[in-house]
Scaffold this motif. Structure first.
Motif, PDB file in Angstrom:
ATOM      1  N   ALA A 160       0.754  -1.336   0.066  1.00  0.00           N
ATOM      2  CA  ALA A 160       0.137   0.249   0.039  1.00  0.00           C
ATOM      3  C   ALA A 160       0.675   1.584  -0.150  1.00  0.00           C
ATOM      4  O   ALA A 160       1.855   1.537   0.542  1.00  0.00           O
ATOM      5  CB  ALA A 160      -0.915  -0.045   0.674  1.00  0.00           C
ATOM      6  N   VAL A 161       0.276   1.902  -1.431  1.00  0.00           N
ATOM      7  CA  VAL A 161       1.791   2.642  -1.432  1.00  0.00           C
ATOM      8  C   VAL A 161       1.121   4.469  -1.297  1.00  0.00           C
ATOM      9  O   VAL A 161      -0.128   4.879  -1.863  1.00  0.00           O
ATOM     10  CB  VAL A 161       2.717   2.949  -2.179  1.00  0.00           C
ATOM     11  N   ARG A 162       1.290   5.737  -0.422  1.00  0.00           N
ATOM     12  CA  ARG A 162       0.847   6.622  -0.320  1.00  0.00           C
ATOM     13  C   ARG A 162       1.757   7.825  -0.430  1.00  0.00           C
ATOM     14  O   ARG A 162       2.506   7.855  -0.110  1.00  0.00           O
ATOM     15  CB  ARG A 162       0.221   7.053   1.177  1.00  0.00           C
ATOM     16  N   SER A 163       1.225   8.766  -1.608  1.00  0.00           N
ATOM     17  CA  SER A 163       2.397   9.738  -1.627  1.00  0.00           C
ATOM     18  C   SER A 163       1.079  10.865  -1.870  1.00  0.00           C
ATOM     19  O   SER A 163       0.111  10.980  -2.669  1.00  0.00           O
ATOM     20  CB  SER A 163       2.895   9.264  -3.013  1.00  0.00           C
ATOM     21  N   TYR A 164       2.085  12.116  -2.725  1.00  0.00           N
ATOM     22  CA  TYR A 164       1.814  13.226  -3.156  1.00  0.00           C
ATOM     23  C   TYR A 164       1.761  13.448  -4.609  1.00  0.00           C
ATOM     24  O   TYR A 164       3.556  13.392  -4.358  1.00  0.00           O
ATOM     25  CB  TYR A 164       2.424  14.403  -2.158  1.00  0.00           C
ATOM     26  N   ALA A 165       0.927  13.917  -5.242  1.00  0.00           N
ATOM     27  CA  ALA A 165       1.410  14.036  -7.002  1.00  0.00           C
ATOM     28  C   ALA A 165       0.930  15.063  -6.986  1.00  0.00           C
ATOM     29  O   ALA A 165       0.134  16.285  -6.974  1.00  0.00           O
ATOM     30  CB  ALA A 165       0.045  13.005  -7.743  1.00  0.00           C
ATOM     31  N   GLN A 166       2.288  16.043  -7.209  1.00  0.00           N
ATOM     32  CA  GLN A 166       2.384  17.384  -8.109  1.00  0.00           C
ATOM     33  C   GLN A 166       2.348  17.491  -9.481  1.00  0.00           C
ATOM     34  O   GLN A 166       2.993  16.510  -9.860  1.00  0.00           O
ATOM     35  CB  GLN A 166       3.673  17.929  -7.297  1.00  0.00           C
ATOM     36  N   ILE A 167       1.250  18.094  -9.883  1.00  0.00           N
ATOM     37  CA  ILE A 167       1.312  18.178 -11.440  1.00  0.00           C
ATOM     38  C   ILE A 167       1.845  19.454 -11.728  1.00  0.00           C
ATOM     39  O   ILE A 167       1.042  20.255 -11.682  1.00  0.00           O
ATOM     40  CB  ILE A 167       0.090  17.735 -12.039  1.00  0.00           C
ATOM     41  N   PHE A 168       3.013  19.516 -12.751  1.00  0.00           N
ATOM     42  CA  PHE A 168       3.331  21.072 -13.156  1.00  0.00           C
ATOM     43  C   PHE A 168       2.986  21.371 -14.561  1.00  0.00           C
ATOM     44  O   PHE A 168       3.155  19.940 -15.539  1.00  0.00           O
ATOM     45  CB  PHE A 168       4.855  21.330 -12.907  1.00  0.00           C
ATOM     46  N   ALA A 169       2.466  22.861 -14.953  1.00  0.00           N
ATOM     47  CA  ALA A 169       2.062  22.177 -16.445  1.00  0.00           C
ATOM     48  C   ALA A 169       2.904  23.635 -16.609  1.00  0.00           C
ATOM     49  O   ALA A 169       3.379  25.362 -15.649  1.00  0.00           O
ATOM     50  CB  ALA A 169       0.906  22.693 -16.406  1.00  0.00           C
ATOM     51  N   THR A 170       3.623  23.033 -18.094  1.00  0.00           N
ATOM     52  CA  THR A 170       4.414  24.781 -18.748  1.00  0.00           C
ATOM     53  C   THR A 170       3.464  25.044 -20.062  1.00  0.00           C
ATOM     54  O   THR A 170       3.990  23.700 -20.768  1.00  0.00           O
ATOM     55  CB  THR A 170       5.916  23.933 -18.540  1.00  0.00           C
ATOM     56  N   PRO A 171       3.139  26.124 -20.507  1.00  0.00           N
ATOM     57  CA  PRO A 171       2.784  26.060 -21.714  1.00  0.00           C
ATOM     58  C   PRO A 171       4.141  26.838 -22.453  1.00  0.00           C
ATOM     59  O   PRO A 171       5.172  26.939 -22.175  1.00  0.00           O
ATOM     60  CB  PRO A 171       1.780  27.739 -21.212  1.00  0.00           C
ATOM     61  N   ARG A 172       3.989  26.245 -23.668  1.00  0.00           N
ATOM     62  CA  ARG A 172       5.431  26.095 -24.859  1.00  0.00           C
ATOM     63  C   ARG A 172       5.354  28.228 -24.610  1.00  0.00           C
ATOM     64  O   ARG A 172       5.163  29.155 -24.786  1.00  0.00           O
ATOM     65  CB  ARG A 172       5.141  26.193 -25.876  1.00  0.00           C
ATOM     66  N   GLY A 173       6.399  28.323 -24.085  1.00  0.00           N
ATOM     67  CA  GLY A 173       6.717  29.520 -23.773  1.00  0.00           C
ATOM     68  C   GLY A 173       6.960  30.468 -22.904  1.00  0.00           C
ATOM     69  O   GLY A 173       6.909  31.743 -22.757  1.00  0.00           O
ATOM     70  N   GLY A 174       5.750  29.521 -22.057  1.00  0.00           N
ATOM     71  CA  GLY A 174       5.485  30.183 -20.533  1.00  0.00           C
ATOM     72  C   GLY A 174       6.405  29.710 -19.297  1.00  0.00           C
ATOM     73  O   GLY A 174       7.085  29.097 -19.503  1.00  0.00           O
ATOM     74  N   GLU A 175       6.062  30.428 -18.357  1.00  0.00           N
ATOM     75  CA  GLU A 175       5.850  29.528 -17.210  1.00  0.00           C
ATOM     76  C   GLU A 175       5.681  28.464 -16.680  1.00  0.00           C
ATOM     77  O   GLU A 175       4.340  28.852 -16.794  1.00  0.00           O
ATOM     78  CB  GLU A 175       6.190  31.415 -16.364  1.00  0.00           C
ATOM     79  N   PRO A 176       6.534  27.839 -15.276  1.00  0.00           N
ATOM     80  CA  PRO A 176       5.586  27.105 -15.031  1.00  0.00           C
ATOM     81  C   PRO A 176       4.991  27.392 -14.253  1.00  0.00           C
ATOM     82  O   PRO A 176       5.303  27.629 -13.314  1.00  0.00           O
ATOM     83  CB  PRO A 176       7.262  25.396 -15.113  1.00  0.00           C
ATOM     84  N   ARG A 177       3.397  26.465 -13.793  1.00  0.00           N
ATOM     85  CA  ARG A 177       2.819  27.091 -12.703  1.00  0.00           C
ATOM     86  C   ARG A 177       2.131  25.272 -11.744  1.00  0.00           C
ATOM     87  O   ARG A 177       2.531  24.070 -12.522  1.00  0.00           O
ATOM     88  CB  ARG A 177       1.806  27.121 -12.979  1.00  0.00           C
ATOM     89  N   LEU A 178       2.050  25.262 -10.642  1.00  0.00           N
ATOM     90  CA  LEU A 178       1.379  24.126  -9.744  1.00  0.00           C
ATOM     91  C   LEU A 178      -0.010  23.651 -10.360  1.00  0.00           C
ATOM     92  O   LEU A 178      -0.572  24.921 -10.535  1.00  0.00           O
ATOM     93  CB  LEU A 178       1.584  24.563  -8.213  1.00  0.00           C
ATOM     94  N   HIS A 179      -0.185  22.910 -10.802  1.00  0.00           N
ATOM     95  CA  HIS A 179      -1.662  22.672 -12.255  1.00  0.00           C
ATOM     96  C   HIS A 179      -2.696  21.685 -10.657  1.00  0.00           C
ATOM     97  O   HIS A 179      -3.605  22.572 -10.691  1.00  0.00           O
ATOM     98  CB  HIS A 179      -1.330  21.760 -13.715  1.00  0.00           C
ATOM     99  N   LEU A 180      -2.157  20.810 -10.343  1.00  0.00           N
ATOM    100  CA  LEU A 180      -2.442  19.779  -9.772  1.00  0.00           C
ATOM    101  C   LEU A 180      -1.773  19.333  -8.294  1.00  0.00           C
ATOM    102  O   LEU A 180      -0.272  19.304  -8.878  1.00  0.00           O
ATOM    103  CB  LEU A 180      -3.697  18.950  -9.914  1.00  0.00           C
ATOM    104  N   MET A 181      -2.287  19.135  -7.201  1.00  0.00           N
ATOM    105  CA  MET A 181      -2.089  18.929  -6.223  1.00  0.00           C
ATOM    106  C   MET A 181      -2.686  17.675  -5.488  1.00  0.00           C
ATOM    107  O   MET A 181      -3.633  18.047  -5.331  1.00  0.00           O
ATOM    108  CB  MET A 181      -1.833  19.124  -4.476  1.00  0.00           C
ATOM    109  N   CYS A 182      -2.141  16.928  -5.796  1.00  0.00           N
ATOM    110  CA  CYS A 182      -2.768  15.270  -5.501  1.00  0.00           C
ATOM    111  C   CYS A 182      -2.397  14.419  -4.368  1.00  0.00           C
ATOM    112  O   CYS A 182      -1.616  14.363  -3.951  1.00  0.00           O
ATOM    113  CB  CYS A 182      -3.461  14.764  -6.506  1.00  0.00           C
ATOM    114  N   VAL A 183      -3.294  13.684  -3.866  1.00  0.00           N
ATOM    115  CA  VAL A 183      -2.921  12.643  -2.731  1.00  0.00           C
ATOM    116  C   VAL A 183      -3.330  10.832  -3.193  1.00  0.00           C
ATOM    117  O   VAL A 183      -4.264  10.763  -4.416  1.00  0.00           O
ATOM    118  CB  VAL A 183      -3.249  12.485  -1.863  1.00  0.00           C
TER     119      VAL A 183
END
Length: 141
Positions: free
Chosen positions: A93-116
């Motif tokens: 049984a594995v529990r983790s935090y998932a951060q999904i970073f989104a980067t638009p082409r030519g743009g700045e990365p941002r935190l898109h989602l935070m999940c468990v």
């Protein structure tokens, strides 16, 4: 369940997730689907029903990859705070935090989602696979 887990198991799990998420981020639908059992289940909160089986899992990745390509955006999944609990039946049984970073082409990365993520991992022929994944998003009840 016990908190006792060997350093080797922790290392195996970390390596598994590194490969698993890199396959997803690269859009390798079939490769990512093969990191699940044949009847693997993925239950994200964005879908009304869990996705079941490798063919459906791969189809979902293909659709997501196409949408990201059309939007000219790259997503990177980063797992952290990975906690492994060995179960009496041999699964993990594995529990983790998932951060999904989104980067638009030519743009700045941002935190898109935070999940468990709550996974059940099994070994088949010595290889770790996801039997079941349940995801909860921090922005939803």
């Amino acid at each position: 369940m016990s908190d006792a887990v060997s350093a080797q198991v922790v290392a195996d799990v970390q390596q598994f997730y590194a490969r698993h998420m890199q396959l997803l981020d690269a859009g390798d639908a079939d490769g990512w689907a093969r990191t699940f059992t044949e009847a693997g289940v993925f239950a994200p909160p964005s879908l009304p029903e869990p996705v079941r089986g490798r063919a459906a899992l791969a189809a979902g990745v293909r659709a997501s990859a196409a949408g990201l390509a059309e939007a000219a955006e790259v997503h990177r999944h980063v797992l952290s705070m990975v906690h492994v609990d060995p179960r009496d039946d041999g699964t993990l049984a594995v529990r983790s935090y998932a951060q999904i970073f989104a980067t638009p082409r030519g743009g700045e990365p941002r935190l898109h989602l935070m999940c468990v993520c709550e996974d059940v991992l099994v070994r088949e022929q010595g290889e770790l696979l996801v039997k079941e994944r349940r995801v909860a998003r921090d922005d939803r009840p």
